[in-house]
Design a protein around this motif. Structure first.
Motif, PDB file in Angstrom:
ATOM      1  N   LEU A  20       1.196  -1.535   0.194  1.00 23.41           N
ATOM      2  CA  LEU A  20       0.212  -0.473   0.322  1.00 23.41           C
ATOM      3  C   LEU A  20       0.831   1.168   0.266  1.00 23.41           C
ATOM      4  CD1 LEU A  20      -3.119  -0.680   2.274  1.00 23.41           C
ATOM      5  CD2 LEU A  20      -2.877  -0.425  -0.172  1.00 23.41           C
ATOM      6  N   PRO A  21       1.925   0.922   0.433  1.00 25.88           N
ATOM      7  CA  PRO A  21       2.608   2.735   1.007  1.00 25.88           C
ATOM      8  C   PRO A  21       3.735   2.630  -0.641  1.00 25.88           C
ATOM      9  CG  PRO A  21       3.377   1.303   2.684  1.00 25.88           C
ATOM     10  CD  PRO A  21       2.591   0.426   1.841  1.00 25.88           C
ATOM     11  N   PHE A  24       0.896   3.662  -2.466  1.00 33.79           N
ATOM     12  CA  PHE A  24       0.487   5.592  -2.756  1.00 33.79           C
ATOM     13  C   PHE A  24       1.563   6.435  -2.926  1.00 33.79           C
ATOM     14  CE2 PHE A  24      -2.463   4.030   0.740  1.00 33.79           C
ATOM     15  CZ  PHE A  24      -3.376   4.210   0.315  1.00 33.79           C
ATOM     16  N   VAL A  35      -1.266  10.867  -0.307  1.00 31.15           N
ATOM     17  CA  VAL A  35      -2.209  10.392   0.455  1.00 31.15           C
ATOM     18  C   VAL A  35      -1.418  10.140   1.631  1.00 31.15           C
ATOM     19  CG1 VAL A  35      -3.315   8.009   0.521  1.00 31.15           C
ATOM     20  CG2 VAL A  35      -3.400   9.180  -1.201  1.00 31.15           C
ATOM     21  N   PHE A  37      -0.184   7.854   3.988  1.00 33.90           N
ATOM     22  CA  PHE A  37       0.010   6.534   4.433  1.00 33.90           C
ATOM     23  C   PHE A  37       0.222   5.919   5.265  1.00 33.90           C
ATOM     24  CE2 PHE A  37       3.601   7.621   1.122  1.00 33.90           C
ATOM     25  CZ  PHE A  37       4.307   7.171   2.278  1.00 33.90           C
ATOM     26  N   GLU A  38       1.450   6.866   6.316  1.00 27.69           N
ATOM     27  CA  GLU A  38       1.532   6.930   7.173  1.00 27.69           C
ATOM     28  C   GLU A  38       1.445   7.000   8.259  1.00 27.69           C
ATOM     29  OE1 GLU A  38       1.959  11.314   5.690  1.00 27.69           O
ATOM     30  OE2 GLU A  38       3.337   9.401   4.779  1.00 27.69           O
ATOM     31  N   VAL A  40      -1.899   5.679   7.550  1.00 28.93           N
ATOM     32  CA  VAL A  40      -2.772   4.111   7.839  1.00 28.93           C
ATOM     33  C   VAL A  40      -3.205   3.219   9.080  1.00 28.93           C
ATOM     34  CG1 VAL A  40      -3.782   2.146   6.058  1.00 28.93           C
ATOM     35  CG2 VAL A  40      -3.127   4.627   5.339  1.00 28.93           C
TER      36      VAL A  40
END
Length: 178
Positions: A20-21, A24, A35, A37-38, A40
């Protein structure tokens, strides 16, 4: 479906957790939209990973359940004047539900037990809490017996609930449709 069914749950969790990272970052490079992502939470990643795996199996369960109902049922319902939606809701869906519920129950229980592996991506759940407890107290057997007992009780409760649902869903077989 093929991809998510053929990859083990833990591998899929790692792919989502570390992928995912990267996804993103690539999205940010292409569109300029950041986004965060950190921020999430790992719980969200665990839900996504388990949902991908379980969703693949559930789609096959529901496909098989719908295909188990003979096409003549739909044709007969439409022949007496029902619309497609009415025939699906009143004729096909009840029969498919009876077929799908035992398989759905099995998949639900497997997913419930699979939650114990989300500890590998830093989510503290039942098994993770027991692991942390044993690191401090060295009472491995006792902690894991408690975890096994809790999973056993949850399994029995959910099996009872789904069994009652199966009995209710199969009412048309007993002639109690109304």
């Amino acid at each position: 479906v093929l991809l998510c069914r053929s990859i083990p749950n833990m591998v899929l969790l790692y792919l989502v957790y570390y992928g995912l990272p990267i996804l993103f970052l690539a999205l940010e490079d292409q569109t300029g939209v950041h986004v965060p992502f950190e921020k999430v939470p790992a719980t969200f990643v665990a839900v996504v990973g388990l949902t991908l795996h379980t969703g693949a199996y559930l789609s096959e369960i529901f496909r098989a359940a719908l295909q188990s109902v003979p096409k003549g049922q739909m044709e007969a319902a439409q022949a007496i004047g029902m619309t497609w939606f009415q025939a699906f809701r009143r004729i096909v869906l009840p029969q498919a539900t009876v077929f799908a519920l035992p398989l759905f129950t099995n998949q639900f229980l497997n997913t419930m037990k699979s939650t114990s592996i989300v500890f590998v991506i830093t989510v503290i759940e039942l098994f993770g809490a027991a692991k942390l407890y044993t690191e401090e107290n060295s009472q491995y057997f006792e902690a894991y017996i408690v975890v096994a007992g809790l999973f056993w009780v949850m399994g029995i409760v959910f099996e009872f609930i789904f069994h009652r649902l199966e009995i209710y869903a199969s009412k048309y077989k007993r002639g109690n449709v109304l």
